[in-house]
Write a protein that holds these residues in place. Sequence first.
Motif, PDB file in Angstrom:
ATOM      1  N   GLU A  40       0.960  -1.065  -0.042  1.00 20.05           N
ATOM      2  CA  GLU A  40      -0.186   0.187   0.034  1.00 20.05           C
ATOM      3  C   GLU A  40       1.101   1.047  -0.297  1.00 20.05           C
ATOM      4  OE1 GLU A  40      -2.907   2.254   0.089  1.00 20.05           O
ATOM      5  OE2 GLU A  40      -2.682   0.800  -0.070  1.00 20.05           O
ATOM      6  N   LEU A  41       2.492   1.214   0.718  1.00 17.63           N
ATOM      7  CA  LEU A  41       3.086   2.262   0.721  1.00 17.63           C
ATOM      8  C   LEU A  41       3.043   2.692  -0.748  1.00 17.63           C
ATOM      9  CD1 LEU A  41       4.151   4.735   2.474  1.00 17.63           C
ATOM     10  CD2 LEU A  41       5.849   2.776   3.735  1.00 17.63           C
ATOM     11  N   MET A  42       4.176   1.865  -1.389  1.00 18.81           N
ATOM     12  CA  MET A  42       4.205   1.198  -2.624  1.00 18.81           C
ATOM     13  C   MET A  42       3.314   2.219  -3.869  1.00 18.81           C
ATOM     14  SD  MET A  42       7.404   1.203  -4.237  1.00 18.81           S
ATOM     15  CE  MET A  42       7.336   1.311  -6.336  1.00 18.81           C
ATOM     16  N   GLN A  43       2.277   1.417  -3.389  1.00 17.55           N
ATOM     17  CA  GLN A  43       1.336   2.444  -4.113  1.00 17.55           C
ATOM     18  C   GLN A  43       0.941   3.421  -3.585  1.00 17.55           C
ATOM     19  OE1 GLN A  43      -1.933  -0.199  -3.091  1.00 17.55           O
ATOM     20  NE2 GLN A  43      -1.789  -2.273  -4.347  1.00 17.55           N
ATOM     21  N   ARG A  44       0.725   4.233  -2.808  1.00 17.52           N
ATOM     22  CA  ARG A  44       0.503   5.519  -2.751  1.00 17.52           C
ATOM     23  C   ARG A  44       1.828   6.019  -2.687  1.00 17.52           C
ATOM     24  NH1 ARG A  44      -2.002   6.102   3.730  1.00 17.52           N
ATOM     25  NH2 ARG A  44      -3.725   5.008   3.108  1.00 17.52           N
ATOM     26  N   MET A  45       3.402   5.806  -3.208  1.00 15.59           N
ATOM     27  CA  MET A  45       4.508   6.113  -3.911  1.00 15.59           C
ATOM     28  C   MET A  45       3.783   6.647  -5.472  1.00 15.59           C
ATOM     29  SD  MET A  45       6.698   4.860  -1.085  1.00 15.59           S
ATOM     30  CE  MET A  45       8.670   5.903  -2.305  1.00 15.59           C
ATOM     31  N   VAL A  46       3.554   5.518  -6.259  1.00 18.14           N
ATOM     32  CA  VAL A  46       3.895   6.055  -7.456  1.00 18.14           C
ATOM     33  C   VAL A  46       2.497   6.439  -8.058  1.00 18.14           C
ATOM     34  CG1 VAL A  46       3.276   5.055  -9.773  1.00 18.14           C
ATOM     35  CG2 VAL A  46       4.904   2.683  -8.197  1.00 18.14           C
ATOM     36  N   TYR A  47       1.851   5.874  -7.592  1.00 23.99           N
ATOM     37  CA  TYR A  47      -0.057   6.729  -7.377  1.00 23.99           C
ATOM     38  C   TYR A  47       0.762   8.886  -7.175  1.00 23.99           C
ATOM     39  CZ  TYR A  47      -4.285   8.760  -7.816  1.00 23.99           C
ATOM     40  OH  TYR A  47      -6.241   9.175  -7.206  1.00 23.99           O
ATOM     41  N   THR A  48       1.612   8.841  -5.946  1.00 22.99           N
ATOM     42  CA  THR A  48       2.317  10.495  -5.884  1.00 22.99           C
ATOM     43  C   THR A  48       2.701  10.736  -6.580  1.00 22.99           C
ATOM     44  OG1 THR A  48       1.327  10.513  -3.645  1.00 22.99           O
ATOM     45  CG2 THR A  48       2.526  11.882  -4.485  1.00 22.99           C
ATOM     46  N   ARG A  49       4.001   9.857  -7.869  1.00 22.02           N
ATOM     47  CA  ARG A  49       4.902  10.677  -8.600  1.00 22.02           C
ATOM     48  C   ARG A  49       3.671  10.455 -10.053  1.00 22.02           C
ATOM     49  NH1 ARG A  49      10.317   9.535  -9.628  1.00 22.02           N
ATOM     50  NH2 ARG A  49      10.031   9.767  -7.742  1.00 22.02           N
ATOM     51  N   ILE A  50       2.494  10.272 -10.144  1.00 19.48           N
ATOM     52  CA  ILE A  50       2.094   9.879 -11.352  1.00 19.48           C
ATOM     53  C   ILE A  50       1.042  11.755 -11.425  1.00 19.48           C
ATOM     54  CG2 ILE A  50       0.344   9.561 -13.380  1.00 19.48           C
ATOM     55  CD1 ILE A  50       2.735   7.247 -13.031  1.00 19.48           C
ATOM     56  N   LEU A  51       0.927  11.929 -10.393  1.00 16.77           N
ATOM     57  CA  LEU A  51      -0.296  12.556  -9.512  1.00 16.77           C
ATOM     58  C   LEU A  51       1.210  14.626 -10.654  1.00 16.77           C
ATOM     59  CD1 LEU A  51      -2.537  14.689  -8.665  1.00 16.77           C
ATOM     60  CD2 LEU A  51      -1.887  13.834  -6.345  1.00 16.77           C
ATOM     61  N   ASP A  52       1.715  14.201  -9.451  1.00 19.25           N
ATOM     62  CA  ASP A  52       3.264  14.793  -9.792  1.00 19.25           C
ATOM     63  C   ASP A  52       3.643  15.690 -10.822  1.00 19.25           C
ATOM     64  OD1 ASP A  52       5.100  17.017  -8.655  1.00 19.25           O
ATOM     65  OD2 ASP A  52       6.088  15.634  -9.639  1.00 19.25           O
ATOM     66  N   GLN A  53       3.778  14.504 -12.235  1.00 17.33           N
ATOM     67  CA  GLN A  53       3.562  14.405 -13.170  1.00 17.33           C
ATOM     68  C   GLN A  53       2.624  15.544 -14.528  1.00 17.33           C
ATOM     69  OE1 GLN A  53       4.903  10.472 -14.817  1.00 17.33           O
ATOM     70  NE2 GLN A  53       7.076  10.897 -13.569  1.00 17.33           N
ATOM     71  N   ARG A  54       0.974  14.306 -13.490  1.00 20.52           N
ATOM     72  CA  ARG A  54       0.149  15.247 -14.230  1.00 20.52           C
ATOM     73  C   ARG A  54      -0.049  16.536 -13.752  1.00 20.52           C
ATOM     74  NH1 ARG A  54      -1.023  14.871 -18.191  1.00 20.52           N
ATOM     75  NH2 ARG A  54      -3.305  14.933 -18.048  1.00 20.52           N
ATOM     76  N   SER A  55      -0.313  17.036 -13.111  1.00 23.20           N
ATOM     77  CA  SER A  55       0.187  18.543 -12.237  1.00 23.20           C
ATOM     78  C   SER A  55       0.423  19.162 -12.635  1.00 23.20           C
ATOM     79  CB  SER A  55      -0.050  18.232 -10.494  1.00 23.20           C
ATOM     80  OG  SER A  55      -0.611  17.611 -10.299  1.00 23.20           O
ATOM     81  N   ILE A  56       1.634  19.037 -13.084  1.00 25.28           N
ATOM     82  CA  ILE A  56       2.972  20.063 -13.825  1.00 25.28           C
ATOM     83  C   ILE A  56       2.087  20.069 -15.465  1.00 25.28           C
ATOM     84  CG2 ILE A  56       5.118  20.208 -15.510  1.00 25.28           C
ATOM     85  CD1 ILE A  56       6.217  18.604 -12.488  1.00 25.28           C
ATOM     86  N   ALA A  57       1.972  18.871 -15.719  1.00 24.03           N
ATOM     87  CA  ALA A  57       1.466  19.108 -17.655  1.00 24.03           C
ATOM     88  C   ALA A  57      -0.484  20.035 -17.704  1.00 24.03           C
ATOM     89  CB  ALA A  57       0.915  17.972 -17.962  1.00 24.03           C
ATOM     90  N   LEU A  58      -1.017  19.628 -16.113  1.00 24.78           N
ATOM     91  CA  LEU A  58      -2.067  20.338 -16.528  1.00 24.78           C
ATOM     92  C   LEU A  58      -1.474  21.991 -16.263  1.00 24.78           C
ATOM     93  CD1 LEU A  58      -4.174  18.360 -14.338  1.00 24.78           C
ATOM     94  CD2 LEU A  58      -4.997  18.873 -16.633  1.00 24.78           C
TER      95      LEU A  58
END
Length: 360
Positions: A40-58
Amino acid sequence: MERKLENIENQFETFQILNEEGKVVNEEAMPNLSDEELKELMQRMVYTRILDQRSIALNRQGRLGFYAPTAGQEASQLGTQFALEKEDFILPGYRDVPQLIWHGLPLYQAFLFSRGHFHGNQMPEGVNALSPQIIIGAQYIQTAGVALGMKKRGSKSVAITYTGDGGTSQGDFYEGMNFAGAYKAPAIFVVQNNRFAISVPVEKQTAAKTLAQKAVAAGIEGIQVDGMDVLAVYAATKQARERAVNGEGPTLIETLTYRYGPHTMAGDDPTRYRTDELDNEWEKKDPLVRFRKYLEGKGLWSEDEENKVIEKAKEEIKAAIKKADEQPKQKVSDLIKNMYEELPAHLQEQLEEYEAKESK
């Protein structure tokens, strides 16, 4: 005096559990986490990295407003939040939106916060948090107050707050820790030392060898942690929480971390104050790579599982930005109404003026 200072500084060795290769180097300190919790901890870290990438694009598309990138700081942010309980109170800085999301803030509201929409600052029922603080270090004083309130109520919960290395140069940083220490308030003060604040190297901000040692002057516990090691961050926070709820007072946690992107998307250019060599050095310490190696070694993680998390993140982010787009546009009259329960006369006049304009 030099010997005394050296003795103090030598007490703050960096706490680490996983090295850069994902190998356990401190077996005794391993936290008691199940295989499912590790995943679960790893899932959250991967999710947050993708969120960061998408937020930068947005942000670049003009669909978000203020945004402070988080890549590189996932272990520091999520390792601390993972050690909390639902009743604990988070007082974040502006880079600490991921902690709010995993504490219960809906993703679409996080996007609204970035846009400056008031609904993005309205915490849902049961989400114990304030909206991200923009004033550097101010959340430290607020945390002392929230924590003291918890103590007076006899609550078995803690207040946790975050700032960067630059925040330790502010008076609020010292005042908040000192007040909480004097009253043994159940507070956890996290300094995410990403080395450059906005652009000033930490070595030019303070003569102290560590930021963790600043706890000594406040009479509270202090620890320096490898902020790219999510297990070390979790373990240190878990212990700090246990101390706090047992009446042993606050803890200052310095996490040694690194932000891979700019300070914010508002024009900062990190190439002007960081070298390629330093960037490359810290990329080798990537918290996701390190934790991934550890989990793969235990047979708990695979490329297929990571891809599933990535696809889930992309879908949920797409839905959240759509929901944010559907929210009613913020009006000047909304801002005036939200300011007071009962408007003073001069604001009542302004409200009527703007409502008349908005009705046309």
